[in-house]
Each structure stands twice: as C-alpha cells, then as structure tokens.
Design an enzyme around this catalytic site. Structure first.
Site, mmCIF file in Angstrom:
data_model
loop_
_atom_site.group_PDB
_atom_site.id
_atom_site.type_symbol
_atom_site.label_atom_id
_atom_site.label_comp_id
_atom_site.label_asym_id
_atom_site.label_seq_id
_atom_site.Cartn_x
_atom_site.Cartn_y
_atom_site.Cartn_z
ATOM 1 C CB SER A 1 -0.899 0.012 1.239
ATOM 2 O OG SER A 1 -1.524 1.276 1.415
ATOM 3 C CE1 TYR B 1 -4.435 -2.345 4.929
ATOM 4 C CE2 TYR B 1 -3.489 -0.187 4.466
ATOM 5 C CZ TYR B 1 -4.039 -1.376 4.024
ATOM 6 O OH TYR B 1 -4.184 -1.595 2.671
#
Length: 252
Positions: A140, A154
C-alpha cells in the site's frame, strides 16, 4: 506469459477485480477466500464470459497456515502448476495505539503480515521447485511512512510485507538458471469492500475497475516495485516518504 494465476482474497474488491481482468486476457485462475459462495458465483461469471479458461476455487482462511500450504499445492495440481501467486488477502481494521483496540490491531497484523509470510513461503517453495514463477505482494502507498490513528498498524503491516518481498527478491539476485520474479505493488486509494463503509471517502480515490486494471498492468510488467495508479500516487508517495510527520497527518 504467466498463464496460471492464484489470487488470495479473491471473493471481492481488488482480488475479484483483478480476476476479471486476467480472465478477459485468457488466464487460468485459482481463486481463494473464506467466502466460497462468492468464489463460486465469480467462477460461474468468468467461465460464462470466457469459456476457454479454467477457474478453480478453494476455501482459504489465510491465517490457517497449514491450509495455506495445502491450498497452494492443490491449486497447483488443479492447473498443472502455478505461474503467478498474488498475495492479496488483507484486513483494514485498526485503532489508535493505546486506545483499547489491540484485538483489531492484532487481527490486522496476523492477517496482513504473518499470513502473508505463509503465502510467500508456500508460493516460493513451488516456484523454486519449478525454477519459474512470479510472486506478487500487494502492499500500500501507506507503507511509505508511519501512519497516524487507526491506520498505524495497517501501514506497518504493509511496510512489513514490502520488506519481506524485497528480501525474497534479494535472494534471487545471484541465483542462476531460473525465471522467478518478485513484484511489490503499492496501491493508492482504490475503492473496494474494505473501504466502502468509510463515511468520508479518501481524496483521489479511483473506482475498483479502474484500479484493478492498473494493478494488472503493473503486475504484468513484472517490475520489482510499482505504485498504482502512477498519477498522482508516485509523486505523493515521494512526499509521504520525506514530509514532516505533521504534514503526513494532514494528508491522510
């Protein structure tokens, strides 16, 4: 061409989106996820639209590490070997550290990093045996920097899997006589089931179909690392890496 592709987390979102794009390009697919009913529906859709391809489905909870190895082996048997494995399954749960959200943070860490490690182990065992294959790890753009609030865990897991992929890639540098590649993709904000319930949509978000096509193009290039979509996320990733933390906090 990497003909046969296994995708984890393929029952929805980007996993399902990439499956649709690759099916249209003629690839045979092994689709895995916990929600088998959705996988079966996707299989029926893809086979109806593209009768020449083969699609197999397997129930898989990626946090069941023994099952990960077993499913990779069965999918390889089903399709006569796997040319590409896409480590895509993940969670977006989280809470600011120290606010009582440890259970959610732990679940995200176990799913996004420890389970990804198991998937990479299983895939690379298969590729080393064949001396060929393409490992794809979905990270990401948030991995570029430590992120605040509910994104902290995350982002840390996505940084972890990016480093994991780079380490595997390093093992291949001086290894002769193989056709094994490792690609890390860093998606920006792409609409998916993971973020559809977020009330305030992140700025610069692109649709699932657009994002899935961009991901497939990046993966098919087999470059070591790709930021997707390139615009505006490549320059924004640079800013995220180097900006003061206060600026980073205002950007997310």
């Amino acid at each position: 061409m990497r003909k046969t592709i296994l995708i984890t987390g393929a029952s929805s979102g980007l996993g399902a989106g990439m499956a649709r794009v690759w099916a249209a390009k003629g690839h045979d697919l092994a689709l895995t996820a916990r929600r088998v009913d959705r996988l079966e529906a996707l299989k029926a859709e893809l086979e109806a639209a593209h009768p020449s391809i083969r699609v197999v489905v397997h129930a898989l909870d990626v946090t069941d590490h023994e099952q990960v190895f077993a499913v990779v082996r069965r999918a390889a048997e089903d399709l006569g070997g796997l040319d590409r494995v896409v480590v895509n399954a993940g969670l977006g749960k989280g809470a600011r550290i120290g606010t009582g959200g440890f259970a959610a943070n732990l679940e995200t860490a176990e799913t996004n990093f420890v389970a990804a490690l198991a998937q990479c182990e299983a895939a690379m065992e298969h590729f080393y045996a064949r001396r060929s294959g393409h490992l794809v790890v979905v990270s990401s753009v948030s991995a570029m920097r430590g992120m605040p609030s509910s994104m902290t865990t995350y982002a840390a897991t996505k940084a972890g899997v990016a480093q994991l992929a780079e380490g595997i890639r390093a093992d291949l540098v001086n290894r002769k006589g193989h056709d094994i590649a490792v690609t890390t993709v860093f998606p920006g904000y792409i609409a998916s089931e993971m973020n559809e319930k977020v009330e305030q949509k992140p700025r610069l978000m692109v649709g699932t179909e657009t994002g899935s096509r961009a991901l497939v193009a990046a993966i098919d290039s087999e470059k070591p690392e790709r930021i997707v979509p390139p615009w505006p996320w490549r320059p924004l990733a640079f800013v995220l890496r180097h900006a003061p933390l206060g600026t980073v906090r205002r950007m997310v």
